[in-house]
Design a protein around this motif. Structure first.
Motif, short mmCIF file in Angstrom:
data_model
loop_
_atom_site.label_atom_id
_atom_site.label_comp_id
_atom_site.label_asym_id
_atom_site.label_seq_id
_atom_site.Cartn_x
_atom_site.Cartn_y
_atom_site.Cartn_z
N LEU A 67 1.07 -1.02 0.06
CA LEU A 67 0.19 0.09 -0.47
C LEU A 67 0.71 1.54 -0.17
O LEU A 67 1.64 1.37 0.86
N PRO A 68 0.43 2.09 -0.91
CA PRO A 68 1.83 3.71 -0.63
C PRO A 68 0.83 3.92 1.00
O PRO A 68 0.26 3.77 1.40
N GLU A 69 1.32 4.95 1.17
CA GLU A 69 1.14 5.16 2.46
C GLU A 69 -0.38 6.38 2.03
O GLU A 69 -0.99 7.27 0.68
N LEU A 70 -1.08 5.90 3.29
CA LEU A 70 -2.21 6.34 3.31
C LEU A 70 -2.40 7.54 4.13
O LEU A 70 -2.20 7.73 5.27
N PRO A 71 -3.72 8.26 4.09
CA PRO A 71 -4.20 8.87 5.35
C PRO A 71 -4.23 8.50 6.41
O PRO A 71 -5.46 7.54 6.23
N VAL A 72 -4.31 9.21 7.69
CA VAL A 72 -4.29 8.06 9.37
C VAL A 72 -5.60 9.22 9.81
O VAL A 72 -4.95 10.56 9.82
N ILE A 73 -6.15 8.52 10.18
CA ILE A 73 -7.67 9.31 11.41
C ILE A 73 -6.74 8.76 13.11
O ILE A 73 -6.20 8.17 13.51
N GLU A 74 -6.38 10.37 13.09
CA GLU A 74 -5.90 10.27 14.93
C GLU A 74 -7.36 9.33 15.35
O GLU A 74 -7.16 10.68 16.43
N VAL A 75 -7.49 8.32 15.53
CA VAL A 75 -8.86 7.84 16.26
C VAL A 75 -8.19 7.93 18.11
O VAL A 75 -9.38 8.06 18.05
N ASP A 76 -7.39 8.23 18.57
CA ASP A 76 -7.18 8.64 20.10
C ASP A 76 -7.54 10.03 20.00
O ASP A 76 -8.00 10.01 21.64
N LYS A 77 -8.34 10.28 19.33
CA LYS A 77 -8.14 12.34 19.29
C LYS A 77 -9.66 12.45 20.03
O LYS A 77 -10.12 13.27 20.77
N GLY A 78 -10.83 11.32 19.94
CA GLY A 78 -11.85 11.47 20.09
C GLY A 78 -12.25 10.68 21.17
O GLY A 78 -13.13 10.67 21.71
N ARG A 79 -10.13 10.10 22.03
CA ARG A 79 -11.54 9.11 22.93
C ARG A 79 -12.28 10.35 24.20
O ARG A 79 -11.69 10.94 24.51
N GLY A 80 -13.06 8.93 24.68
CA GLY A 80 -13.95 9.41 25.40
C GLY A 80 -15.46 10.10 25.33
O GLY A 80 -16.37 10.33 26.15
N ALA A 81 -15.17 10.60 23.93
CA ALA A 81 -16.73 11.45 23.15
C ALA A 81 -17.68 10.12 23.14
O ALA A 81 -18.73 10.30 22.64
N GLU A 82 -17.36 8.76 22.96
CA GLU A 82 -18.47 7.42 22.57
C GLU A 82 -19.18 7.41 23.59
O GLU A 82 -19.19 7.53 24.65
N GLY A 83 -20.44 6.53 23.08
CA GLY A 83 -22.09 6.99 23.55
C GLY A 83 -21.43 5.25 24.44
O GLY A 83 -20.56 4.47 23.94
N PRO A 84 -21.73 4.97 25.09
CA PRO A 84 -21.69 3.50 26.14
C PRO A 84 -22.18 2.47 24.90
O PRO A 84 -22.70 2.11 24.20
N GLY A 85 -21.53 1.50 24.86
CA GLY A 85 -21.08 -0.19 24.16
C GLY A 85 -20.37 0.92 23.24
O GLY A 85 -20.37 0.15 22.09
N CYS A 86 -19.64 1.36 22.87
CA CYS A 86 -19.50 1.85 21.45
C CYS A 86 -17.94 1.51 21.50
O CYS A 86 -16.69 2.13 22.04
N CYS A 87 -17.11 1.56 20.15
CA CYS A 87 -16.03 1.75 19.99
C CYS A 87 -15.29 2.71 20.32
O CYS A 87 -15.95 3.72 19.64
#
Length: 152
Positions: A67-87
């Motif tokens: 794979l070429p270099e791909l964009p990255v969603i910095e998933v840790d930036k939203g940590r704590g904003a998810e609803g109950p039972g959500c990833c």
């Protein structure tokens, strides 16, 4: 899921990859890179990493898959904003998509994630494709994504 918990077949090989300075043994199938690229080419979709590996995915996993270099969603930036039972990755992905349609392959998504995404104002059409953590991504998952992405 590109790296299942166990080797699901002979086409999957062991690879030592590094994330956050730590080596990990991953089971990867090099054929998945070309399949992902073909999916993107055929449907006009953009490939993006939404993984715990974050930017390390481009350096460690991407080259093995071709794979070429791909964009990255910095998933840790939203940590704590998810609803109950959500990833915990869900808020960052919702913010990134900006109402664009998307398919998300993951082993940790379910009903709560779907409901949270459906209610989020930044999310339009989407399809969650559950990948079994012990079997990994399969041809049927690619077919499912292609069918959805071309259904308009």
């Amino acid at each position: 899921m590109l790296n299942p918990l166990r080797r699901p077949g002979p086409e999957w090989g062991p690879h030592t990859c590094t994330a956050a300075g730590q080596p990990y043994l991953l089971w990867l199938n090099p054929a998945h890179g070309p399949l992902l690229l073909a999916l993107a080419d055929a449907t006009g979709a953009d490939l993006v990493w939404a993984t715990t590996w974050q930017h390390d995915a481009n350096a460690s996993v991407g080259p093995i898959l071709g794979l070429p270099e791909l964009p990255v969603i910095e998933v840790d930036k939203g940590r704590g904003a998810e609803g109950p039972g959500c990833c915990w990755k869900v808020p960052a992905v919702a913010e990134y998509v900006d109402r664009r349609p998307f398919v998300w392959f993951d082993d940790d998504l379910g009903r709560a994630d779907r409901l949270w995404l459906e209610a989020h104002p930044n999310v339009g059409r989407f399809r969650l494709v559950h990948i079994g953590s012990s079997r990994g991504i399969r041809d049927a998952h690619f077919r499912q994504a292609r069918a959805w992405l071309t259904s308009g």
